[in-house]
Design a protein around this motif. Structure first.
Motif, PDB file in Angstrom:
ATOM      1  N   SER A   1       1.790  -3.407  -7.963  1.00  0.00           N
ATOM      2  CA  SER A   1       1.407  -4.499  -7.063  1.00  0.00           C
ATOM      3  C   SER A   1       0.507  -5.502  -7.764  1.00  0.00           C
ATOM      4  CB  SER A   1       0.693  -3.938  -5.827  1.00  0.00           C
ATOM      5  OG  SER A   1       1.582  -3.162  -5.050  1.00  0.00           O
TER       6      SER A   1
ATOM      7  N   ALA B   1       1.072 -16.559  -0.816  1.00  0.00           N
ATOM      8  CA  ALA B   1       0.919 -15.406   0.069  1.00  0.00           C
ATOM      9  C   ALA B   1       2.256 -15.007   0.680  1.00  0.00           C
ATOM     10  CB  ALA B   1      -0.094 -15.742   1.162  1.00  0.00           C
TER      11      ALA B   1
ATOM     12  N   SER C   1       4.185 -11.403   0.253  1.00  0.00           N
ATOM     13  CA  SER C   1       4.579 -10.536   1.367  1.00  0.00           C
ATOM     14  C   SER C   1       6.057 -10.168   1.316  1.00  0.00           C
ATOM     15  CB  SER C   1       4.274 -11.226   2.705  1.00  0.00           C
ATOM     16  OG  SER C   1       5.104 -12.367   2.882  1.00  0.00           O
ATOM     17  N   ASN C   2       6.843 -10.918   0.545  1.00  0.00           N
ATOM     18  CA  ASN C   2       8.277 -10.649   0.448  1.00  0.00           C
ATOM     19  C   ASN C   2       8.649  -9.900  -0.823  1.00  0.00           C
ATOM     20  OD1 ASN C   2       8.825 -12.009   2.860  1.00  0.00           O
ATOM     21  ND2 ASN C   2       8.949 -13.996   1.835  1.00  0.00           N
TER      22      ASN C   2
ATOM     23  N   ALA D   1       2.072  -5.083   4.444  1.00  0.00           N
ATOM     24  CA  ALA D   1       1.438  -6.338   4.053  1.00  0.00           C
ATOM     25  C   ALA D   1       1.991  -7.475   4.893  1.00  0.00           C
ATOM     26  CB  ALA D   1       1.675  -6.619   2.565  1.00  0.00           C
ATOM     27  N   ALA D   2       1.155  -8.476   5.144  1.00  0.00           N
ATOM     28  CA  ALA D   2       1.559  -9.668   5.891  1.00  0.00           C
ATOM     29  C   ALA D   2       0.782 -10.860   5.374  1.00  0.00           C
ATOM     30  CB  ALA D   2       1.309  -9.474   7.388  1.00  0.00           C
ATOM     31  N   ALA D   3       1.437 -12.022   5.343  1.00  0.00           N
ATOM     32  CA  ALA D   3       0.806 -13.245   4.855  1.00  0.00           C
ATOM     33  C   ALA D   3       0.152 -14.005   5.997  1.00  0.00           C
ATOM     34  CB  ALA D   3       1.843 -14.136   4.170  1.00  0.00           C
TER      35      ALA D   3
ATOM     36  N   LEU E   1      -3.182 -12.434   1.628  1.00  0.00           N
ATOM     37  CA  LEU E   1      -2.237 -11.358   1.885  1.00  0.00           C
ATOM     38  C   LEU E   1      -3.036 -10.216   2.503  1.00  0.00           C
ATOM     39  CD1 LEU E   1       0.711 -10.390   1.536  1.00  0.00           C
ATOM     40  CD2 LEU E   1      -0.030  -9.266  -0.572  1.00  0.00           C
TER      41      LEU E   1
ATOM     42  N   LEU F   1      -3.319  -6.511   3.619  1.00  0.00           N
ATOM     43  CA  LEU F   1      -2.722  -5.236   3.234  1.00  0.00           C
ATOM     44  C   LEU F   1      -3.352  -4.087   4.014  1.00  0.00           C
ATOM     45  CD1 LEU F   1      -3.254  -6.154  -0.461  1.00  0.00           C
ATOM     46  CD2 LEU F   1      -0.959  -5.627   0.350  1.00  0.00           C
TER      47      LEU F   1
ATOM     48  N   SER G   1      -1.553  -2.085  10.805  1.00  0.00           N
ATOM     49  CA  SER G   1      -1.198  -3.479  11.059  1.00  0.00           C
ATOM     50  C   SER G   1      -2.016  -4.072  12.198  1.00  0.00           C
ATOM     51  CB  SER G   1       0.293  -3.597  11.372  1.00  0.00           C
ATOM     52  OG  SER G   1       0.615  -2.868  12.549  1.00  0.00           O
TER      53      SER G   1
ATOM     54  N   ASP H   1      -5.243  -5.208  10.669  1.00  0.00           N
ATOM     55  CA  ASP H   1      -4.984  -6.401   9.858  1.00  0.00           C
ATOM     56  C   ASP H   1      -4.787  -7.645  10.726  1.00  0.00           C
ATOM     57  OD1 ASP H   1      -5.305  -5.657   7.252  1.00  0.00           O
ATOM     58  OD2 ASP H   1      -3.176  -5.289   6.843  1.00  0.00           O
TER      59      ASP H   1
ATOM     60  N   GLN I   1      -6.763 -11.128  10.286  1.00  0.00           N
ATOM     61  CA  GLN I   1      -6.047 -12.382  10.073  1.00  0.00           C
ATOM     62  C   GLN I   1      -6.530 -13.456  11.043  1.00  0.00           C
ATOM     63  OE1 GLN I   1      -1.816 -11.902   9.796  1.00  0.00           O
ATOM     64  NE2 GLN I   1      -1.385 -14.083   9.995  1.00  0.00           N
TER      65      GLN I   1
END
Length: 265
Positions: free
Chosen positions: A129, A168, A172-173, A206-208, A213, A215, A241, A244, A248
């Motif tokens: 990563s 970001a 995430s992709n 993970a998400a932008a 990012l 995590l 999540s 997170d 966010q």
């Protein structure tokens, strides 16, 4: 026989030297026009400078008091969001308690155990990563560890600071996080998370959001290996999540740019 000297011969009196002719003086030329006083020119320069200064001040005033364009307001908002991780205290980025919804639709509460010092991406991430995010401008990762209401589950959440929102999204992709990749678990000795190490991780994600990012890596607090999480993946995912999502909102949530206290429009 001697001839007497004739007084008119032999002896001559020197002729008197001619007097020098007078040197003529310079001819009087036409009278010169009177010079323009320097004071007038100086005053003219001062007047011109005053006009230029006044014009510049008026232009500056109009520039400072005009309404921001939509593009300027958007750029100011992006800059404000990109620096929040440095300006907001760690205790506000990672709240003491976080509410989230479990797979059954019930509202659950996660509790903060500890906040780790900011770390480089090479320290906070596993090698795979880190290699992926290094090319996207990853500079710092903020981390904290939470436990669920039962105390049986733990999750380390991280905020990776990247170069831009597009970076970001790319991060995430990258793909599904798994063994050898993802965020390192952060246990806190002397707490319920003391046995929560990398081997206990059962789910990662993970998400932008903005230039960040978000995590998470979640698992068990009792030392069970992550492989034992087959029947609880839904619980671990909603837990990690869910935390997170709250982080966010703190770092990227906003209203209209011109209504925000950190932005002047």
């Amino acid at each position: 026989m001697t001839t007497p000297l004739d007084p008119g011969f032999g002896l001559f009196e020197p002729e008197p030297e001619p007097e020098p002719e007078p040197v003529p003086g310079p001819e009087a030329g036409p009278s010169e026009p009177p010079r323009r006083p320097r004071r007038v020119l100086f005053v003219a320069f001062i007047a011109l400078g005053a006009v230029l200064i006044a014009g510049g001040a008026a232009t500056l005033y109009r520039e400072m008091t005009r309404a921001a364009t939509p593009a300027e307001a958007t750029a100011a908002l992006q800059q404000e969001i990109a620096t929040r991780w440095e300006r907001i205290p760690a205790g506000k980025i990672f709240p003491a308690t976080v509410s989230y919804v479990d797979p059954q639709g019930d509202t659950m509460t996660a509790r903060l155990v500890g906040i780790a010092p900011p770390a480089s991406c090479s320290v906070a991430l596993e090698a795979e990563s880190n290699a992926d995010l290094r090319g996207l401008g990853c500079s710092t990762i903020l981390r904290a560890t939470y436990v669920d209401a039962s105390g049986a589950l733990a999750a380390t959440v991280g905020v990776a600071v990247l170069r831009s929102p597009s970076s970001a999204v790319k991060a995430s992709n990258i793909g599904t996080l798994g063994p050898g990749s993802g965020l390192h678990a952060v246990p806190f000795a002397g707490t319920i998370t003391g046995q929560f190490g990398d081997a206990a991780r059962g789910m990662q994600g993970a998400a932008a959001g903005g230039p960040y990012l978000f995590l998470y890596t979640a698992g068990f607090t009792d030392g069970l290996p992550g492989t034992a999480a087959a029947g609880q993946q839904g619980e671990l995912t909603s837990f990690g999540s869910g935390v997170d999502t709250v982080l966010q909102a703190v770092l990227t949530g906003h209203g209209k740019p011109c209504n925000m206290k950190d932005i002047t429009c």
